[in-house]
Design a protein around this motif. Sequence first.
Motif, PDB file in Angstrom:
ATOM      1  N   GLU A 115      -4.540 121.144 -42.652  1.00 50.01           N
ATOM      2  CA  GLU A 115      -5.480 120.303 -41.909  1.00 50.01           C
ATOM      3  C   GLU A 115      -4.866 119.828 -40.598  1.00 50.01           C
ATOM      4  O   GLU A 115      -5.521 119.813 -39.566  1.00 50.01           O
ATOM      5  CB  GLU A 115      -5.928 119.125 -42.772  1.00 50.01           C
ATOM      6  N   GLU A 116      -3.576 119.457 -40.690  1.00 50.10           N
ATOM      7  CA  GLU A 116      -2.883 119.045 -39.464  1.00 50.10           C
ATOM      8  C   GLU A 116      -2.805 120.205 -38.476  1.00 50.10           C
ATOM      9  O   GLU A 116      -3.031 120.044 -37.279  1.00 50.10           O
ATOM     10  CB  GLU A 116      -1.455 118.583 -39.791  1.00 50.10           C
ATOM     11  N   GLU A 117      -2.498 121.392 -39.011  1.00 48.27           N
ATOM     12  CA  GLU A 117      -2.399 122.572 -38.145  1.00 48.27           C
ATOM     13  C   GLU A 117      -3.730 122.864 -37.475  1.00 48.27           C
ATOM     14  O   GLU A 117      -3.803 123.254 -36.310  1.00 48.27           O
ATOM     15  CB  GLU A 117      -1.947 123.792 -38.968  1.00 48.27           C
ATOM     16  N   ARG A 118      -4.795 122.663 -38.226  1.00 49.86           N
ATOM     17  CA  ARG A 118      -6.124 122.932 -37.708  1.00 49.86           C
ATOM     18  C   ARG A 118      -6.456 121.925 -36.595  1.00 49.86           C
ATOM     19  O   ARG A 118      -7.016 122.273 -35.559  1.00 49.86           O
ATOM     20  CB  ARG A 118      -7.125 122.793 -38.845  1.00 49.86           C
ATOM     21  N   ASP A 119      -6.088 120.659 -36.824  1.00 44.35           N
ATOM     22  CA  ASP A 119      -6.356 119.644 -35.804  1.00 44.35           C
ATOM     23  C   ASP A 119      -5.554 119.920 -34.539  1.00 44.35           C
ATOM     24  O   ASP A 119      -6.014 119.673 -33.420  1.00 44.35           O
ATOM     25  CB  ASP A 119      -5.998 118.247 -36.337  1.00 44.35           C
ATOM     26  N   ALA A 120      -4.343 120.454 -34.726  1.00 43.72           N
ATOM     27  CA  ALA A 120      -3.498 120.737 -33.563  1.00 43.72           C
ATOM     28  C   ALA A 120      -4.035 121.907 -32.751  1.00 43.72           C
ATOM     29  O   ALA A 120      -3.956 121.925 -31.528  1.00 43.72           O
ATOM     30  CB  ALA A 120      -2.068 121.019 -34.019  1.00 43.72           C
ATOM     31  N   PRO A 122      -7.454 123.560 -32.732  1.00 41.68           N
ATOM     32  CA  PRO A 122      -8.822 123.685 -33.257  1.00 41.68           C
ATOM     33  C   PRO A 122      -9.487 125.027 -32.951  1.00 41.68           C
ATOM     34  O   PRO A 122     -10.492 125.364 -33.571  1.00 41.68           O
ATOM     35  CB  PRO A 122      -9.570 122.533 -32.608  1.00 41.68           C
TER      36      PRO A 122
END
Lengths: 327, 361
Positions: A115-120, A122
């Motif tokens: 999820e963090e990777e996705r937010d970083a 997008p």
Amino acid sequence: MTEDEFLQRWAQERPMYEAWGRFVTRRIIEQIRPAVAPLSTDLFIRIPIQPRVKSDGSFVAKAFYRSKPYKNPFDDVTDKVGLRVVVLLPSDIATVGSAIEKCPDWEYSKDRDYEEERDAKPFVFGYQSDHYIVRCSQDRDEGGVTVKVGTPCEVQVRTILQHAHSELTHDTIYKPSVMQTPSMERAAAKSMALLEATGDYFEKLAEEIKHAVGPNKTLAEEFDELYRTEVGAAPDTTKANGFLLEAYAPVLAGGGTSALSAFLAENAFVKEKVKDRARSRILFRQPAILLVYMAVSRKPHDAASRWPFTPSDAKPIYTDLGEVMPD
Amino acid sequence: MALENLKVDRIVLHEVFRRLYNGDIAPPTLSGQPAPLQAEAMDAFKERVVEAMGNSSQSMEMDIAVSTADSGVEIAASVLAKTTDAAFSTESQRYPTKLAGVQIAKNLPGGVVIVFTGTVGSPAQPFVGVIKAETQTGFRRQVTSGGAIGAQFINDLFLTPAAKLYKIGLFIREGKADAPLPDAWRAHIYDNQMTLGNREGAARYFYEAFLGCRFPVNSAAQTKAFFDYTRDFITELNVPPEKKNDLLTSLYTYLKVDQAPTIQVNAFSTSYLPEGARDDYRDFMKQKKVPLTAIQKDLAQIGSSLRLRKVNFPNSIRLQAPPEVFKDKIKIETVPQKDAKPGQPGAWTIITVKDRISDQE
């Protein structure tokens, strides 16, 4: 350290890693159990957990032949043993995550958080999975093998959709053994985007289902608890429990399980009978069977007409209560 | 009687035979050791007992009439007092021995005599049961080595679900073991032949000569309670008036016209009451302490109420007729009156008498 020395050490320590992998598997399942009850962990975990230790070849390749050099290759490779927990819904990942984080038998670090990777990033649709490294918090004996403090194990947590994507792409695209082409990468990104959207739909659908079966589900949980305390044994909940609940929940007239508790207190022998029969018959390991006893005792005709299975399966209940099952 | 929480500890089997052609007793075969049953067989055994005794129209609590030495209840008390398997088995032999002695008529068949002990109810009370089970013939499926299915003939089956082939006596001890007989004891008898018209004949040797029981003396009061409470229940039932009329007619028919010598809650409800009302009826009767097992039909206390069935209307209008003609000759319908003014009845009744007027005053 030469490759030979390296492999010698690995041959020596491999049993310890295998033992650690087995221990982590068992503990994760134990930690998840209360969080998902009355659902069994076998149903919650969609693919049986199989701890795997690295093969000699892939370990050596990872330690020595990689663009990013390890300072201390043997210890720095943290996935010498690894396992994967595959669940159905994105929200289930949090359940597993918190089970891992709460376990006192290891120190954990979260190395990848999708999820963090996705937010970083997008705009990127790539590999998605949570990775934990759990390290043994103290020397422990596991099946005759001593597992040393600090021994790591990698735990990957993902949904079955993420797993499908990774099965197809991970070995080919994210490892240099295959030359990737732009069209392959594009196809992989497209399917990940689609799977992520599908995951969201699944979540929404699951939410609607939960809402629809909500009352029965909380009832199921109460029955699970009641069965454990009254019968003094763990239930073995299957679909049959759902059928019984659906058929007999109206008997409670929305009144919850207190009437049932009163019935069991008044007829203490019922739990003995259930316990006795549960040994050989799965139907009597369903928590809702207690409700059937109450229904039969109160309204034998009505209870017979509700019975969702073959009538002869209900006969022992009538016999226990001294009633004759109406035809 | 509901046989809830039935537990069987010990079972022993004996066998009695038909009298010899000259009327002499053929000595019974007596067993000296218990015959334990596997779990599944035990379940089936308990099921037979419960299905026969539990709320059945052919089982009845009876009065214990004889409690002297070698009576049914005296043997029960001494069987129950035996603690070892061997002593229990030997003591239980007194039942087949006695049965062989009292079944005097030469036409009475032999059968397996099963004596068993255990506890029943909650709190659990000890009991002694005795079953006389006639043997039957049947076939058993047999697959030959070639895979074909054949039939093996069996001539000594017993306790099959064909319940008319066995009789059960159950002595339950509800009080202290040392109370004088038969104070602490109650007797329940199941016999399919009890409901036949010739009650005096076929079944009597079993409950009377063998077990020392008799029909309860309060049968007339029980019959009246059955009638009164069933009538109350139907009157309060939430069904249209025509249906209520039908149900009341069936109650009269059941008591007066039906030839069966016993009446029973379940038998009445399954024959006549709508399915949704059966459990409520049973609860209601249970609450009113009407036995759920069979009641010997004794009309002594309700004869007059049965002679005429009455339907009353306001303004002293009354329809009355013998219950047996109500069913066939009279039709009652309720017709709603939509235009009824305040104070006028909302429904009228059409009564059809399927005959001409014979006389009027």
